[in-house]
Design an enzyme around this catalytic site. Structure first.
Site, PDB file in Angstrom:
ATOM      1  N   ASN A  64       0.966  -1.235   0.077  1.00  0.00           N
ATOM      2  CA  ASN A  64       0.003  -0.150  -0.101  1.00  0.00           C
ATOM      3  C   ASN A  64       0.990   1.122  -0.010  1.00  0.00           C
ATOM      4  O   ASN A  64       1.858   1.492   0.589  1.00  0.00           O
ATOM      5  CB  ASN A  64      -1.084  -0.023   1.107  1.00  0.00           C
TER       6      ASN A  64
ATOM      7  N   HIS B  71      -3.343   0.241  -3.379  1.00  0.00           N
ATOM      8  CA  HIS B  71      -3.258  -0.956  -2.454  1.00  0.00           C
ATOM      9  C   HIS B  71      -2.259  -1.881  -2.589  1.00  0.00           C
ATOM     10  O   HIS B  71      -1.678  -1.956  -3.805  1.00  0.00           O
ATOM     11  CB  HIS B  71      -4.735  -1.452  -2.343  1.00  0.00           C
TER      12      HIS B  71
ATOM     13  N   GLU C 237      -2.224  -4.811  -3.146  1.00  0.00           N
ATOM     14  CA  GLU C 237      -2.446  -6.177  -4.391  1.00  0.00           C
ATOM     15  C   GLU C 237      -2.500  -5.205  -5.779  1.00  0.00           C
ATOM     16  O   GLU C 237      -1.820  -5.885  -6.742  1.00  0.00           O
ATOM     17  CB  GLU C 237      -4.041  -6.685  -4.312  1.00  0.00           C
TER      18      GLU C 237
ATOM     19  N   SER D  45      -7.388  -9.018   4.036  1.00  0.00           N
ATOM     20  CA  SER D  45      -8.642  -9.412   2.926  1.00  0.00           C
ATOM     21  C   SER D  45      -8.880  -8.297   1.877  1.00  0.00           C
ATOM     22  O   SER D  45      -8.933  -6.838   2.396  1.00  0.00           O
ATOM     23  CB  SER D  45      -9.858  -9.600   3.768  1.00  0.00           C
TER      24      SER D  45
ATOM     25  N   CYS E 168     -10.210  -5.552  -0.581  1.00  0.00           N
ATOM     26  CA  CYS E 168     -11.366  -4.562  -0.731  1.00  0.00           C
ATOM     27  C   CYS E 168     -11.856  -4.783  -2.091  1.00  0.00           C
ATOM     28  O   CYS E 168     -11.508  -5.532  -3.007  1.00  0.00           O
ATOM     29  CB  CYS E 168     -10.843  -3.297  -0.662  1.00  0.00           C
TER      30      CYS E 168
ATOM     31  N   CYS F 112      -9.500  -4.391  -5.423  1.00  0.00           N
ATOM     32  CA  CYS F 112      -8.603  -5.521  -5.510  1.00  0.00           C
ATOM     33  C   CYS F 112      -9.337  -6.675  -5.951  1.00  0.00           C
ATOM     34  O   CYS F 112      -8.713  -7.434  -6.558  1.00  0.00           O
ATOM     35  CB  CYS F 112      -7.857  -5.390  -3.993  1.00  0.00           C
TER      36      CYS F 112
ATOM     37  N   ASP G 290      -8.378   4.995   3.522  1.00  0.00           N
ATOM     38  CA  ASP G 290      -7.950   3.816   2.629  1.00  0.00           C
ATOM     39  C   ASP G 290      -9.022   2.909   2.396  1.00  0.00           C
ATOM     40  O   ASP G 290      -9.099   2.483   0.985  1.00  0.00           O
ATOM     41  CB  ASP G 290      -6.648   3.447   3.166  1.00  0.00           C
TER      42      ASP G 290
END
Lengths: 147, 147
Positions: B42, B53, B55, B78, B80, B83, B143
């Site tokens: 991130n 982010h 990912e 986990s 969002c 992503c 975020d």
């Protein structure tokens, strides 16, 4: 389209610029209360980026916002699941879509998440993308996760 | 976790690096057949980016791929909706999630789209993020699209 013409044209101009660069011609613009917060365009070809779709590039250009209330995202093509997910994450309330013919995108997902979506059927956006895809079918397929 | 320890640690190391930079400590790594394709973290704080982010930064680092078959994405938190949407778009078949306690993310969405998801409940990932969020609650809320 009425009063949204200027707003949409900011996204379409990005698609045109992308086309002229040899890129995938998809553009986006984020507006609030008549103020342009930022624009973006697909940069897969220009930067070798998988994630810089028009909408993502636009949100990156806008930078950090604590609140997206009152914003409208204009995009020349119906958002894919990544871009729709970004719209849902930041609770962008409204999306104006140039066309959903070339790629249906995730309009139902957006509506399920409470986003107002309007598709304006812009033939210029469709034509730009058709011209790109005809000459670069593999790059276009790659961009939308095709196999 | 067994044979996935080395793979997951590449993501966790990114989260640690982000923390040390004053960033939101979430990291990701994309692997295929024991080969590391790329890592990311991130970068909201470091680059003022809303879309980087862990990912997304990872997929950006990996660059253009014509096919994500056989890949596994490791992420410390986990995913969002943005992503998760990227994972679905590129048909990444498997995601290993460090933790889903701090933020539940879109695990059900991923499974609906055919992605195999495993949550490994890594307390180190949870602790890093808790320490960041305690000192930066507004940045953390921003975020994940909080209001």
């Amino acid at each position: 389209m009425g009063t949204t013409q200027v707003e949409y044209d900011a996204a379409l101009q990005q698609a045109r610029t992308g086309f002229d660069e040899g890129g995938i011609p998809i553009g986006a613009a984020l507006w609030r209360d008549g103020q342009l917060l930022g624009v973006g365009r697909n940069r897969r070809m220009q930067q070798g980026s998988a994630i810089l779709h028009g909408e993502i590039d636009c949100l990156n250009t806008v930078g950090r916002l604590t609140d997206y209330r009152g914003t409208t995202l204009y995009t020349t093509l119906s958002p894919c699941s990544m871009c729709a997910g970004a719209i849902a994450l930041f609770q962008i309330p409204e999306v104006i879509v140039g066309e959903a013919t070339t790629f249906p995108g995730e309009i139902e997902f957006l509506r399920e998440r409470g986003v107002r979506v309007e598709v304006i059927d812009d033939p210029v956006a469709t034509d730009l993308l058709a011209r790109f895809a005809a000459n670069n079918p593999e790059a276009w397929s790659e961009d939308i996760g095709g196999r």
